[in-house]
Scaffold this active site. Structure first.
Site, PDB file in Angstrom:
ATOM      1  N   CYS A 261      44.997  32.886   5.695  1.00  0.00           N
ATOM      2  CA  CYS A 261      46.150  32.498   4.738  1.00  0.00           C
ATOM      3  C   CYS A 261      45.901  31.462   3.605  1.00  0.00           C
ATOM      4  CB  CYS A 261      47.215  31.593   6.094  1.00  0.00           C
ATOM      5  SG  CYS A 261      47.541  32.578   7.783  1.00  0.00           S
ATOM      6  N   ALA A 262      45.585  31.798   3.027  1.00  0.00           N
ATOM      7  CA  ALA A 262      44.515  31.062   1.883  1.00  0.00           C
ATOM      8  C   ALA A 262      45.383  30.161   0.776  1.00  0.00           C
ATOM      9  CB  ALA A 262      43.702  32.160   1.585  1.00  0.00           C
ATOM     10  N   PRO A 264      47.332  27.862  -0.393  1.00  0.00           N
ATOM     11  CA  PRO A 264      47.196  27.979  -2.779  1.00  0.00           C
ATOM     12  C   PRO A 264      46.274  27.939  -3.294  1.00  0.00           C
ATOM     13  CG  PRO A 264      47.720  25.947  -2.206  1.00  0.00           C
ATOM     14  CD  PRO A 264      47.936  26.500  -0.658  1.00  0.00           C
ATOM     15  N   GLY A 265      44.963  27.291  -1.296  1.00  0.00           N
ATOM     16  CA  GLY A 265      43.504  28.118  -1.991  1.00  0.00           C
ATOM     17  C   GLY A 265      42.153  27.045  -1.897  1.00  0.00           C
ATOM     18  N   LYS A 267      41.019  25.638   0.355  1.00  0.00           N
ATOM     19  CA  LYS A 267      39.714  26.239   1.322  1.00  0.00           C
ATOM     20  C   LYS A 267      38.802  26.350   0.577  1.00  0.00           C
ATOM     21  CE  LYS A 267      43.019  25.358   4.635  1.00  0.00           C
ATOM     22  NZ  LYS A 267      43.474  24.596   3.857  1.00  0.00           N
ATOM     23  N   ASP A 283      45.953  36.491   1.864  1.00  0.00           N
ATOM     24  CA  ASP A 283      48.055  35.748   1.512  1.00  0.00           C
ATOM     25  C   ASP A 283      48.296  36.732   1.896  1.00  0.00           C
ATOM     26  OD1 ASP A 283      49.040  32.908   1.917  1.00  0.00           O
ATOM     27  OD2 ASP A 283      50.284  34.120   0.686  1.00  0.00           O
ATOM     28  N   ASP A 310      48.258  40.335   5.667  1.00  0.00           N
ATOM     29  CA  ASP A 310      49.157  40.061   6.792  1.00  0.00           C
ATOM     30  C   ASP A 310      48.429  39.595   7.851  1.00  0.00           C
ATOM     31  OD1 ASP A 310      51.056  39.225   8.233  1.00  0.00           O
ATOM     32  OD2 ASP A 310      52.114  40.940   8.015  1.00  0.00           O
ATOM     33  N   CYS A 381      48.284  21.912   9.057  1.00  0.00           N
ATOM     34  CA  CYS A 381      48.661  20.326   8.241  1.00  0.00           C
ATOM     35  C   CYS A 381      50.328  19.751   8.701  1.00  0.00           C
ATOM     36  CB  CYS A 381      49.202  20.717   6.712  1.00  0.00           C
ATOM     37  SG  CYS A 381      50.193  21.982   5.760  1.00  0.00           S
TER      38      CYS A 381
END
Length: 433
Positions: A261-262, A264-265, A267, A283, A310, A381
């Site tokens: 689930c990348a 906003p990117g 990681k 994503d 998904d 998070c």
């Protein structure tokens, strides 16, 4: 556009639409304000009202004892009350005058009412504060819910996980203002060169101890600089960066990494800097995947494959293909309240439970994507055991071939960053089989 009107419009829209993206909405109004001082005040007012809504409402309702039925007038009063309590440099008369002008444009019949409420509030400020202290003596949870401005369910939920004293320290820190946190793109520039460029451009900065490649920007919008356009950095919180920082050897040696689930990117970019292999970055949202592609071009990474995917649906092409799967899964986001204070008011206890169940389902799929001997890094998070430790427990109960190498909560009050959770889960068996 008038700064206070912009703040009022954003706050009203956020309150009316639970799932609205507050950041995108704020950016739209932020661009209409040309003066940097107006932009700064706009962000201060929006985040301030969202951060301390319960406290502001306590002040308002103490004076307006019958309550405020008109939501627009209430939001005008919230903006003004935040100024009166927290912004000492703005004269009280100016705050009252601006609020009355805004009320007149919304409902001219309420202008006198707004004027009376605010002047009464100014006159009775000491009385209001003493009354709030009396609540502390009789009901501590009610007092905390008002003073720190959190829904009571969240206070009680975190207390169950960490105890009340720790919960108070967490919530107090989450009410502080965040700094811009950027990760140096070491594929394009060294740390020393980047810091020199920051100084040349006039940016003040600070450096956290835990990761030498993270920089806190103390003033100015660095996204508008050439440093951003040149791809010398990307935005990433210290907490998020610790997945790769603490497990660098695993990522360096991985031939294949899946970021499940990348968006906003952060990681994905972090992995791309380190790994000798390739990264598949997924994503479910097509527009976020497109944005990911744009950032990959800006940053200059050629070992990342962005894909629309998904995480709740098993992808047969991924089964047994990856040395590492990063599963930074959807969560309540309580650890990011400093940056997104609206989270306080748009999440419920039911969201905690439903997201825990979603996380377990997604991890079931992630388990199939990892090679024997491979690793899942599960992260959120958010804070609280249900979405963190309980999700890990549920996963290992369902997957006996996985073991917990470690799990750790990044407490925001201790690390001075987002609240975050990381679990390293290793799949047993012969590597690569």
């Amino acid at each position: 556009m008038n700064t206070r009107k912009a703040a009022f419009l954003v706050i009203s829209e956020i309150e009316n639409k639970k799932n609205i993206n507050a950041d995108i909405l704020m950016e739209k109004y932020h661009q209409r304000l040309k003066d940097p001082k107006d932009r700064k005040l706009f962000v201060e007012l929006v985040h301030g009202v969202l951060r301390f809504k319960n406290l502001l409402d306590y002040y308002i309702n103490f004076v307006a004892t019958k309550g405020i039925k008109d939501k627009k007038i209430l939001n005008i009063l919230r903006v003004a009350t935040y100024e009166l309590i927290f912004l000492d440099k703005i004269p009280e008369y100016a705050t009252v005058s601006e609020a009355c002008n805004l009320a007149e444009s919304v409902n001219r019949h309420q202008k006198g009412f707004v004027n009376a409420v605010l002047r009464n509030m100014i006159r009775r400020k000491d009385e209001i504060e003493k009354a709030l202290e009396r609540i502390k003596e009789t009901n501590l949870k009610d007092f905390l819910s008002i003073k720190l401005s959190y829904p009571k369910f969240l206070i009680e939920y975190l207390e169950q996980s960490y105890g009340l004293d720790k919960t108070i320290r967490i919530l107090e820190f989450l009410n502080t203002k965040p700094l811009q946190s950027v990760k140096i793109n070491t594929k394009k520039i060294s740390r020393e060169e980047f810091l020199k460029k920051l100084e040349a451009y006039g940016y003040e900065y600070d450096l956290p101890e835990l990761n030498s490649e993270i920089v806190y920007i103390l003033s100015g919008n660095i996204k508008e600089s050439d440093l951003y356009k040149e791809g010398y950095f990307y935005f990433q919180d210290l907490a998020s960066s610790l997945i790769v920082k603490w497990n660098r050897n695993d990522f360096e040696n991985a031939k294949s990494v899946l970021d499940l689930c990348a968006a906003p990117g952060g990681k994905t970019f972090n992995c791309a800097e380190v790994t000798k292999g390739f990264v598949v970055s997924c994503d479910v949202n097509r527009s976020k995947v497109d944005l990911l592609r744009e950032n990959l071009l800006r940053l200059g990474f050629d070992n990342v494959i962005p894909a629309e995917c998904d995480a709740t649906v098993l992808n047969e092409d991924f089964i047994g293909k990856f040395d590492i799967v990063i599963a930074d899964l959807p969560c309540t986001g309580f650890g990011t309240i400093r940056k997104k204070p609206d989270i306080k008011w748009n999440k419920t206890h039911e969201d905690i439970e439903s997201l825990h169940e979603l996380q377990v389902r997604m991890l079931d799929n992630a388990a199939k994507y990892v090679k024997n001997g491979g690793i899942i890094f599960y992260s959120t998070c958010t804070l609280g055991h249900r979405e963190n430790e309980d999700t890990v427990s549920s996963f290992v109960e369902r997957h006996e071939d996985f073991s917990v190498v470690y799990q750790k909560t990044i407490f925001p009050d201790e690390y001075q960053c987002d609240g975050f959770f990381i679990a390293k889960l290793k799949k047993e068996g012969k590597v690569g089989v």
